[in-house]
Write a protein that holds these residues in place. Sequence first.
Motif, PDB file in Angstrom:
ATOM      1  N   PRO A   1       0.815  -1.199   0.000  1.00  0.00           N
ATOM      2  CA  PRO A   1       0.000   0.000   0.000  1.00  0.00           C
ATOM      3  C   PRO A   1       0.866   1.273   0.000  1.00  0.00           C
ATOM      4  N   LEU A   2       0.256   2.321  -0.486  1.00  0.00           N
ATOM      5  CA  LEU A   2       0.851   3.644  -0.431  1.00  0.00           C
ATOM      6  C   LEU A   2       0.403   4.256   0.886  1.00  0.00           C
ATOM      7  N   LYS A   3       1.348   4.668   1.709  1.00  0.00           N
ATOM      8  CA  LYS A   3       1.019   5.215   3.022  1.00  0.00           C
ATOM      9  C   LYS A   3       1.403   6.685   3.051  1.00  0.00           C
ATOM     10  N   LEU A   4       0.470   7.535   3.494  1.00  0.00           N
ATOM     11  CA  LEU A   4       0.741   8.960   3.502  1.00  0.00           C
ATOM     12  C   LEU A   4      -0.030   9.696   4.584  1.00  0.00           C
ATOM     13  N   ASN A   5       0.446  10.904   4.861  1.00  0.00           N
ATOM     14  CA  ASN A   5      -0.230  11.822   5.766  1.00  0.00           C
ATOM     15  C   ASN A   5      -0.888  12.905   4.931  1.00  0.00           C
ATOM     16  N   VAL A   6      -2.144  13.186   5.236  1.00  0.00           N
ATOM     17  CA  VAL A   6      -2.874  14.237   4.540  1.00  0.00           C
ATOM     18  C   VAL A   6      -3.484  15.191   5.556  1.00  0.00           C
ATOM     19  N   LYS A   7      -3.600  16.438   5.132  1.00  0.00           N
ATOM     20  CA  LYS A   7      -4.256  17.460   5.942  1.00  0.00           C
ATOM     21  C   LYS A   7      -5.593  17.754   5.287  1.00  0.00           C
ATOM     22  N   ILE A   8      -6.670  17.593   6.061  1.00  0.00           N
ATOM     23  CA  ILE A   8      -8.014  17.797   5.543  1.00  0.00           C
ATOM     24  C   ILE A   8      -8.582  19.058   6.191  1.00  0.00           C
ATOM     25  N   SER A   9      -9.027  19.991   5.331  1.00  0.00           N
ATOM     26  CA  SER A   9      -9.579  21.259   5.800  1.00  0.00           C
ATOM     27  C   SER A   9     -11.073  21.303   5.522  1.00  0.00           C
ATOM     28  N   PHE A  10     -11.758  22.144   6.292  1.00  0.00           N
ATOM     29  CA  PHE A  10     -13.216  22.175   6.268  1.00  0.00           C
ATOM     30  C   PHE A  10     -13.753  23.591   6.120  1.00  0.00           C
ATOM     31  N   VAL A  11     -14.916  23.700   5.498  1.00  0.00           N
ATOM     32  CA  VAL A  11     -15.717  24.915   5.475  1.00  0.00           C
ATOM     33  C   VAL A  11     -17.135  24.479   5.798  1.00  0.00           C
ATOM     34  N   SER A  12     -17.719  25.096   6.798  1.00  0.00           N
ATOM     35  CA  SER A  12     -19.093  24.770   7.220  1.00  0.00           C
ATOM     36  C   SER A  12     -19.268  23.281   7.498  1.00  0.00           C
ATOM     37  N   GLY A  13     -18.246  22.653   8.072  1.00  0.00           N
ATOM     38  CA  GLY A  13     -18.323  21.251   8.446  1.00  0.00           C
ATOM     39  C   GLY A  13     -18.115  20.267   7.307  1.00  0.00           C
ATOM     40  N   LYS A  14     -17.856  20.772   6.101  1.00  0.00           N
ATOM     41  CA  LYS A  14     -17.660  19.909   4.928  1.00  0.00           C
ATOM     42  C   LYS A  14     -16.207  19.986   4.470  1.00  0.00           C
ATOM     43  N   ILE A  15     -15.718  18.896   3.906  1.00  0.00           N
ATOM     44  CA  ILE A  15     -14.338  18.841   3.423  1.00  0.00           C
ATOM     45  C   ILE A  15     -14.195  19.755   2.215  1.00  0.00           C
ATOM     46  N   THR A  16     -13.195  20.634   2.288  1.00  0.00           N
ATOM     47  CA  THR A  16     -12.956  21.565   1.196  1.00  0.00           C
ATOM     48  C   THR A  16     -11.552  21.436   0.603  1.00  0.00           C
ATOM     49  N   LYS A  17     -10.648  20.775   1.338  1.00  0.00           N
ATOM     50  CA  LYS A  17      -9.292  20.610   0.816  1.00  0.00           C
ATOM     51  C   LYS A  17      -8.657  19.362   1.422  1.00  0.00           C
ATOM     52  N   VAL A  18      -7.973  18.584   0.558  1.00  0.00           N
ATOM     53  CA  VAL A  18      -7.200  17.428   0.991  1.00  0.00           C
ATOM     54  C   VAL A  18      -5.788  17.645   0.447  1.00  0.00           C
ATOM     55  N   GLU A  19      -4.861  17.870   1.352  1.00  0.00           N
ATOM     56  CA  GLU A  19      -3.485  18.178   0.971  1.00  0.00           C
ATOM     57  C   GLU A  19      -2.546  17.068   1.441  1.00  0.00           C
ATOM     58  N   GLU A  20      -1.842  16.482   0.487  1.00  0.00           N
ATOM     59  CA  GLU A  20      -0.859  15.456   0.831  1.00  0.00           C
ATOM     60  C   GLU A  20       0.332  16.138   1.487  1.00  0.00           C
ATOM     61  N   LEU A  21       0.659  15.710   2.698  1.00  0.00           N
ATOM     62  CA  LEU A  21       1.773  16.313   3.433  1.00  0.00           C
ATOM     63  C   LEU A  21       3.081  15.575   3.195  1.00  0.00           C
ATOM     64  N   ASP A  22       3.038  14.265   3.417  1.00  0.00           N
ATOM     65  CA  ASP A  22       4.237  13.468   3.191  1.00  0.00           C
ATOM     66  C   ASP A  22       3.854  12.004   3.032  1.00  0.00           C
ATOM     67  N   TYR A  23       4.743  11.306   2.354  1.00  0.00           N
ATOM     68  CA  TYR A  23       4.569   9.880   2.125  1.00  0.00           C
ATOM     69  C   TYR A  23       5.497   9.129   3.059  1.00  0.00           C
ATOM     70  N   ILE A  24       5.062   7.959   3.468  1.00  0.00           N
ATOM     71  CA  ILE A  24       5.818   7.169   4.438  1.00  0.00           C
ATOM     72  C   ILE A  24       6.327   5.914   3.739  1.00  0.00           C
ATOM     73  N   ASP A  25       7.643   5.751   3.746  1.00  0.00           N
ATOM     74  CA  ASP A  25       8.299   4.558   3.173  1.00  0.00           C
ATOM     75  C   ASP A  25       7.938   4.307   1.712  1.00  0.00           C
ATOM     76  N   VAL A  26       7.838   5.358   0.921  1.00  0.00           N
ATOM     77  CA  VAL A  26       7.578   5.199  -0.509  1.00  0.00           C
ATOM     78  C   VAL A  26       8.919   5.188  -1.230  1.00  0.00           C
ATOM     79  N   ASN A  27       9.085   4.232  -2.117  1.00  0.00           N
ATOM     80  CA  ASN A  27      10.308   4.139  -2.907  1.00  0.00           C
ATOM     81  C   ASN A  27      10.051   4.850  -4.238  1.00  0.00           C
ATOM     82  N   TRP A  28      10.378   6.150  -4.279  1.00  0.00           N
ATOM     83  CA  TRP A  28      10.104   6.953  -5.464  1.00  0.00           C
ATOM     84  C   TRP A  28      10.960   6.531  -6.652  1.00  0.00           C
ATOM     85  N   ASN A  29      12.152   5.999  -6.395  1.00  0.00           N
ATOM     86  CA  ASN A  29      12.991   5.532  -7.502  1.00  0.00           C
ATOM     87  C   ASN A  29      12.320   4.372  -8.235  1.00  0.00           C
TER      88      ASN A  29
END
Length: 185
Positions: free
Chosen positions: A111-139
């Motif tokens: 699996p691809l493992k990552l941290n994301v930051k989820i932001s809200f407006v009026s209680g609804k999701i308005t932004k999903v931002e990938e912060l960093d990936y964990i143990d991903v072999n980009w090469n």
Amino acid sequence: MKNIFFILFFAVILTSCGNQKLSHKKTVNSYYKAFDSGEFNKIKEVIHDSITLISGDFVMPFDKKSFHEFYKWDSVFEPSYEIIELVKEDDDVIATITQKNIRNKFLKNNPLKLNVKISFVSGKITKVEELDYIDVNWNTWAQRRDSLVSFVKVNHPELDGFVNDMTMPGAMRYLKAIELYEGRE
């Protein structure tokens, strides 16, 4: 008179329960659970009228209709999402998630493992931002992707452009390219 009071009391209780907003953590759970189960209507319930996905330098704004197209692209790869951790940070939620799918398997990061930051407006999701990936072999990821793209350009030019085509037909061409690449021997 007593009966009217009880009826009104229960009506107020039931109405207020129906109007409660989900907590941000529950909203995030609902979002990924709906992605995992393939229920776009449930995703629509928890996202704002517009939602932005941010992945590195790529900023992808969507309305609900265009987000449905992204969802269809994603669904072609038969994804499975799991939330590892949710942490409330001010008005946002930081989520650690894993995503398994056919594309990630081919790219040798499943699996691809990552941290994301989820932001809200009026209680609804308005932004999903990938912060960093964990143990991903980009090469490995880049090597597999580049090999697939080169193979397609030489052997199946009708499929070319699949990597950047985030529509359902683009995802289907991506899957076809993987199938042809893996079956070439």
